[in-house]
Design a protein around this motif. Structure first.
Motif, PDB file in Angstrom:
ATOM      1  N   ILE A 219      46.526  77.887 -25.656  1.00 27.64           N
ATOM      2  CA  ILE A 219      46.352  76.706 -24.810  1.00 27.64           C
ATOM      3  C   ILE A 219      46.152  77.097 -23.356  1.00 27.64           C
ATOM      4  O   ILE A 219      45.295  76.537 -22.639  1.00 27.64           O
ATOM      5  N   LEU A 241      38.716  71.440 -24.225  1.00 27.36           N
ATOM      6  CA  LEU A 241      39.803  70.465 -24.152  1.00 27.36           C
ATOM      7  C   LEU A 241      40.165  69.955 -25.543  1.00 27.36           C
ATOM      8  O   LEU A 241      41.344  69.730 -25.854  1.00 27.36           O
ATOM      9  N   ARG A 242      39.128  69.757 -26.384  1.00 23.64           N
ATOM     10  CA  ARG A 242      39.415  69.351 -27.759  1.00 23.64           C
ATOM     11  C   ARG A 242      40.191  70.455 -28.497  1.00 23.64           C
ATOM     12  O   ARG A 242      41.089  70.171 -29.301  1.00 23.64           O
ATOM     13  N   SER A 243      39.848  71.697 -28.231  1.00 20.24           N
ATOM     14  CA  SER A 243      40.580  72.805 -28.841  1.00 20.24           C
ATOM     15  C   SER A 243      42.026  72.841 -28.358  1.00 20.24           C
ATOM     16  O   SER A 243      42.954  73.130 -29.127  1.00 20.24           O
ATOM     17  N   ILE A 244      42.188  72.538 -27.061  1.00 19.24           N
ATOM     18  CA  ILE A 244      43.568  72.484 -26.532  1.00 19.24           C
ATOM     19  C   ILE A 244      44.348  71.398 -27.249  1.00 19.24           C
ATOM     20  O   ILE A 244      45.499  71.591 -27.657  1.00 19.24           O
ATOM     21  N   GLU A 245      43.734  70.223 -27.413  1.00 22.24           N
ATOM     22  CA  GLU A 245      44.418  69.125 -28.103  1.00 22.24           C
ATOM     23  C   GLU A 245      44.759  69.514 -29.540  1.00 22.24           C
ATOM     24  O   GLU A 245      45.880  69.272 -30.016  1.00 22.24           O
ATOM     25  N   SER A 246      43.788  70.130 -30.211  1.00 21.14           N
ATOM     26  CA  SER A 246      44.028  70.526 -31.604  1.00 21.14           C
ATOM     27  C   SER A 246      45.136  71.566 -31.706  1.00 21.14           C
ATOM     28  O   SER A 246      46.026  71.477 -32.561  1.00 21.14           O
ATOM     29  N   THR A 247      45.117  72.548 -30.786  1.00 20.31           N
ATOM     30  CA  THR A 247      46.152  73.590 -30.813  1.00 20.31           C
ATOM     31  C   THR A 247      47.520  73.015 -30.494  1.00 20.31           C
ATOM     32  O   THR A 247      48.527  73.395 -31.096  1.00 20.31           O
ATOM     33  N   ALA A 248      47.567  72.096 -29.549  1.00 22.93           N
ATOM     34  CA  ALA A 248      48.847  71.461 -29.204  1.00 22.93           C
ATOM     35  C   ALA A 248      49.401  70.689 -30.393  1.00 22.93           C
ATOM     36  O   ALA A 248      50.611  70.716 -30.671  1.00 22.93           O
ATOM     37  N   ARG A 249      48.529  69.963 -31.115  1.00 18.64           N
ATOM     38  CA  ARG A 249      48.991  69.234 -32.302  1.00 18.64           C
ATOM     39  C   ARG A 249      49.511  70.202 -33.368  1.00 18.64           C
ATOM     40  O   ARG A 249      50.516  69.932 -34.026  1.00 18.64           O
TER      41      ARG A 249
END
Length: 397
Positions: A219, A241-249
């Motif tokens: 992240i 940013l979508r990857s960050i969201e996916s990784t955070a989830r």
């Protein structure tokens, strides 16, 4: 006094103390019976002298019994009084044999060592024979009754005393060994608990490092890249940013799984290991923009092997992302004659393996070692890095 084995539920010391208390009670009853007998059967001044001697023995025994911890009360002093009383009663010809038999165990109870006990027993024998000789002289009654009877009683007392002391010593030694065994078992149990707690902490640290920590690191890298490209490449920044969201989830789900499963972490879905690794590599290529060359054999592994190879892949890719500065990453999953091998290579800056101080490589080694596998890291500065994980074929179909 005869001591065999202690009943169930009593230690040797407790049984010994209980037996002594019972014998002491018997001694008091016998002393009282002897006093009654002396009073009833004796005549003249000898009756009062015999009662005085018996009273001295009873008084010494009572003091010794009720004040055993007093330094002024000496067991050997009581035995000396007993020796003199036996000689006096033998001289008076009044109940000396009964007193000898009643007090015979006292030599073994109050003598500190077998040698001291035998010495006092010898003195008592000599005192008795001397008193009888002074009274009777060298008569047939002295040789036929006093001497023979006394020696028989003494011989039986010696044999019983030695045997009893040997039994008591064996019981004491067994009790000591049992205490040592219980102490050792307690220490071993405590050591196992400490080791188990340490192993659990290490396993938790490894799971957190291989899952949550790697996700957070990803992240951070993606956020830095997205911020840097906001002005020049908004589309790529949006993808990051979508990857960050996916990784955070995924990290959130992993954290919940760690709590719910007692620290086991989220397990890979059943199926082909190659499919699982392919998803990880595609995500890595999308997040980093690096070229990934993969040759993944279609192997069905048990869950432990799948988890180990997946974590090794994730840790290797994380190291490439953070340290290698590479352009191309190669991943090979293959079945060998005796093992399944996972090889991760990169064309980055490389490093000296012996200088690595991070938790990642050590965690991979320990994870593989638990399955009988091993980790080989080959690298040098400027020549890239090769990580080879090998696990025996027991876990591979």
């Amino acid at each position: 006094m005869i001591l065999m084995t202690s009943p169930a539920g009593l230690s040797a010391d407790a049984f010994w103390a209980t037996t002594l208390r019972r014998w002491n009670a018997v001694c008091w009853v016998l002393f009282a019976a002897m006093a009654v007998g002396i009073t009833a059967l004796s005549q003249g001044g000898g009756r009062y002298a015999a009662l005085a001697l018996l009273g001295a023995v009873a008084l010494g025994f009572a003091v010794l019994h009720h004040f055993p911890a007093n330094p002024l009360v000496r067991p050997h002093g009581y035995l000396a009084v007993l020796v003199l009383a036996l000689g006096g009663l033998a001289y008076l010809g009044t109940s000396y044999a009964a007193l000898f038999m009643v007090t015979l165990p006292h030599y073994w109870m109050f003598g500190r060592t077998p040698r001291i006990s035998l010495a006092f027993l010898g003195l008592a024998t000599t005192s008795t024979l001397l008193g009888g000789w002074v009274r009777q002289g060298w008569s047939g009654k002295f040789f036929g009754e006093t001497m023979v009877g006394t020696l028989i009683v003494v011989a039986v007392g010696v044999l019983i005393g030695l045997w009893t002391r040997a039994v008591v010593e064996q019981s004491t030694e067994r009790a000591r060994l049992i205490d040592e065994l219980e102490r050792t078992q307690a220490e071993l149990s405590e050591a196992h608990q400490r080791q188990g707690a340490a192993d659990e902490r290490e396993r938790m640290a490894r799971e957190i490092h291989d899952t949550l920590a790697q996700g957070f690191a990803s992240i951070v890298v993606l956020a830095e890249a997205a911020r840097a490209g906001l002005a020049t490449d908004p589309g790529r920044s949006a993808r990051r940013l979508r990857s960050i969201e996916s990784t955070a989830r995924e990290n959130l789900a992993e954290a919940r799984e760690l709590v719910a499963s007692g620290g086991q972490g989220q397990q890979p879905e059943p199926g082909s290991l190659a499919q699982t690794l392919r998803r990880v590599l595609d995500r890595f290529a999308e997040d980093t923009g690096l070229t990934v060359d993969a040759e993944l054999a279609d192997l069905d592994c048990d869950q432990q092997t799948r988890v180990a190879l997946l974590r090794c892949t994730q840790e290797s890719l994380a190291n490439v992302r953070k340290h290698a500065g590479a352009g191309v990453v190669g991943v090979v999953l293959a079945r060998r004659p005796y093992a399944v091998e996972l090889e991760v290579t990169d064309d980055g800056t490389g490093f000296v393996p012996g200088t690595s101080t991070g938790f990642g490589l050590d965690g991979m080694r320990r994870r593989l070692a638990e399955l009988g596998g091993r980790l080989t890291v080959t690298s040098s500065v400027g020549d890239g890095t090769r990580v080879l994980a090998s696990i025996p074929l027991e876990g591979v179909a």
